[in-house]
Motif scaffolding. Structure first.
Motif, PDB file in Angstrom:
ATOM      1  N   ILE B   3       0.877  -1.166   0.000  1.00  0.00           N
ATOM      2  CA  ILE B   3       0.000   0.000   0.000  1.00  0.00           C
ATOM      3  C   ILE B   3       0.916   1.218   0.000  1.00  0.00           C
ATOM      4  O   ILE B   3       1.815   1.311   0.839  1.00  0.00           O
ATOM      5  CB  ILE B   3      -0.904   0.004   1.250  1.00  0.00           C
ATOM      6  N   ARG B   5       1.038   5.377   0.251  1.00  0.00           N
ATOM      7  CA  ARG B   5       0.242   6.531   0.673  1.00  0.00           C
ATOM      8  C   ARG B   5       0.935   7.807   0.197  1.00  0.00           C
ATOM      9  O   ARG B   5       2.077   8.059   0.543  1.00  0.00           O
ATOM     10  CB  ARG B   5       0.092   6.537   2.193  1.00  0.00           C
ATOM     11  N   SER B  13      -4.634  10.551   3.554  1.00  0.00           N
ATOM     12  CA  SER B  13      -3.648  10.699   2.493  1.00  0.00           C
ATOM     13  C   SER B  13      -4.347  11.260   1.266  1.00  0.00           C
ATOM     14  O   SER B  13      -5.513  10.940   1.006  1.00  0.00           O
ATOM     15  CB  SER B  13      -3.021   9.347   2.157  1.00  0.00           C
ATOM     16  N   ALA B  14      -3.654  12.066   0.502  1.00  0.00           N
ATOM     17  CA  ALA B  14      -4.265  12.637  -0.702  1.00  0.00           C
ATOM     18  C   ALA B  14      -4.633  11.534  -1.692  1.00  0.00           C
ATOM     19  O   ALA B  14      -5.638  11.640  -2.405  1.00  0.00           O
ATOM     20  CB  ALA B  14      -3.324  13.648  -1.347  1.00  0.00           C
ATOM     21  N   ALA B  15      -3.836  10.470  -1.721  1.00  0.00           N
ATOM     22  CA  ALA B  15      -4.129   9.323  -2.590  1.00  0.00           C
ATOM     23  C   ALA B  15      -3.421   8.106  -2.015  1.00  0.00           C
ATOM     24  O   ALA B  15      -2.391   8.237  -1.337  1.00  0.00           O
ATOM     25  CB  ALA B  15      -3.670   9.592  -4.019  1.00  0.00           C
ATOM     26  N   VAL B  16      -3.998   6.927  -2.283  1.00  0.00           N
ATOM     27  CA  VAL B  16      -3.433   5.677  -1.789  1.00  0.00           C
ATOM     28  C   VAL B  16      -3.525   4.648  -2.912  1.00  0.00           C
ATOM     29  O   VAL B  16      -4.596   4.494  -3.525  1.00  0.00           O
ATOM     30  CB  VAL B  16      -4.211   5.159  -0.550  1.00  0.00           C
ATOM     31  N   ALA B  18      -3.067   0.566  -4.182  1.00  0.00           N
ATOM     32  CA  ALA B  18      -3.037  -0.837  -3.747  1.00  0.00           C
ATOM     33  C   ALA B  18      -3.627  -1.698  -4.844  1.00  0.00           C
ATOM     34  O   ALA B  18      -4.641  -1.320  -5.452  1.00  0.00           O
ATOM     35  CB  ALA B  18      -3.846  -1.024  -2.461  1.00  0.00           C
ATOM     36  N   PHE B  23      -6.667   5.206  -5.160  1.00  0.00           N
ATOM     37  CA  PHE B  23      -7.831   5.815  -4.509  1.00  0.00           C
ATOM     38  C   PHE B  23      -7.454   7.247  -4.148  1.00  0.00           C
ATOM     39  O   PHE B  23      -6.562   7.468  -3.327  1.00  0.00           O
ATOM     40  CB  PHE B  23      -8.198   5.036  -3.248  1.00  0.00           C
ATOM     41  N   VAL B  24      -8.113   8.211  -4.775  1.00  0.00           N
ATOM     42  CA  VAL B  24      -7.821   9.622  -4.506  1.00  0.00           C
ATOM     43  C   VAL B  24      -8.868  10.141  -3.519  1.00  0.00           C
ATOM     44  O   VAL B  24     -10.061   9.803  -3.618  1.00  0.00           O
ATOM     45  CB  VAL B  24      -7.835  10.444  -5.808  1.00  0.00           C
TER      46      VAL B  24
END
Lengths: 114, 114, 114
Positions: B3, B5, B13-16, B18, B23-24
Motif C-alpha cells: 500500500i 500513501r 492521504s491525498a491518494a493511496v 493498492a 484511490f484519490v
C-alpha cells in the motif's frame, strides 16, 4: 475468484471480500445516546472488529467515506479519527448527510486491501 | 501487497495505491472565491496532479463521485467536467451534500486503475 | 491492464470494468411518475442489464451505495431491495441526498467482482 460475505443480515453483509479487497458496510453506532465523539469511537471499534473477520486491520484501509449528520460535527469526529487512524491514513471524503435514524451522528465506510 | 500513501496529512492521504488501483481523496478547492466552474477547474487540476504522483492519468479513472453544495450547480460543473474527461468517461454518481466549508461548491473523488 | 467502458454518454460511462471489478454508475429511474418502490424496481432492473453487459450478475455485487431523496423512503426501498438481492448481500451504505431531479426518489450505485 471467491467472494466471501461476512455477517450477512437481511439487507446487506457487514463486510465482503473479493480480489484482495475487503469492502466494509457503512457502520453506524448502536448506542445513540452519546455525543459524536462517543459515537465515532463505537463505530471505529466495530470497524476494527469487522476488519479482523477478514484477516485485515486498520493499517490496511485504503479509502474511507464519512458522513456526519451535521457538518459542524466534523471537527469532533476528526479528533477521534486522528488517534485511531495513526500513521495509516487512507484516502478519505467527509460530507454531511441525513442518516437512517436522526439520533445517528456519524456513519463510516471503509475499504481495505490485503 | 504494498500500500503506498501519497501526501499524508494529519487526517488522510491525498491518494493511496493498492492492487493496481489508486484511490484519490475527495478533493475540494483551496480558492473558494470563484464560482462552481472555477472551483471545478481547480479541483480537476489537483486530481491530475495527484494521479500523476502514482503514475496514473485521467484516462485511467474508472469511477468518480461528485458532490455539489446545491444540485442546481450540477450543469455548470458538468460543463467543466465534459471538457476535462474527454473520451475516458468513468462510472459516476453526483448528488448534493453540504461540504466541509459553506464556500466550497464542489468536491470530487476518483478511483483509477493501472 | 485493460479498462472497458460500457455505454459511454457525454458525461460518464454506464459501467466500467478493470482488474476484475465492474464499477456501475449511480443509476436513477427514467420513469419518475412512480413511488419509491416502482422507482427502485426500475433502477434494479437497469443494474441487472448493466451487470450483464460486463458478464456479471447481481450475485457478484460486492458493495452498494444507495441514496434516497428522503430518508423516510428507506423502508419502502428496502422492501424491493431484499427481494432482489436474495442471498448475495453486498456491503452497503444508504443515506439521504438531493438527487439530480426532484422527482427522483432513489439512486443506486454498485460494484461487482468477477
Amino acid at each position: 475468484m471467491d467472494i466471501t460475505r461476512f455477517e450477512p443480515s437481511n439487507l446487506y453483509s457487514a463486510a465482503v471480500s473479493a480480489h484482495g479487497f475487503l469492502f466494509v458496510s457503512g457502520i453506524t453506532p448502536k448506542n445513540r445516546q452519546g455525543d459524536v465523539r462517543a459515537q465515532t469511537r463505537e463505530v471505529l471499534a466495530e470497524i476494527d472488529r469487522l476488519l479482523a473477520l477478514g484477516g485485515f486491520d486498520r493499517s490496511r484501509i485504503v479509502s474511507a467515506m464519512i458522513w456526519v449528520s451535521d457538518i459542524r460535527l466534523r471537527d469532533a469526529m476528526n479528533e477521534e479519527w486522528v488517534g485511531w487512524v495513526g500513521d495509516h491514513r487512507p484516502a478519505r471524503a467527509c460530507v454531511e448527510a441525513k442518516l437512517a435514524d436522526p439520533a445517528m451522528l456519524v456513519e463510516i465506510q471503509v475499504t481495505a486491501a490485503a
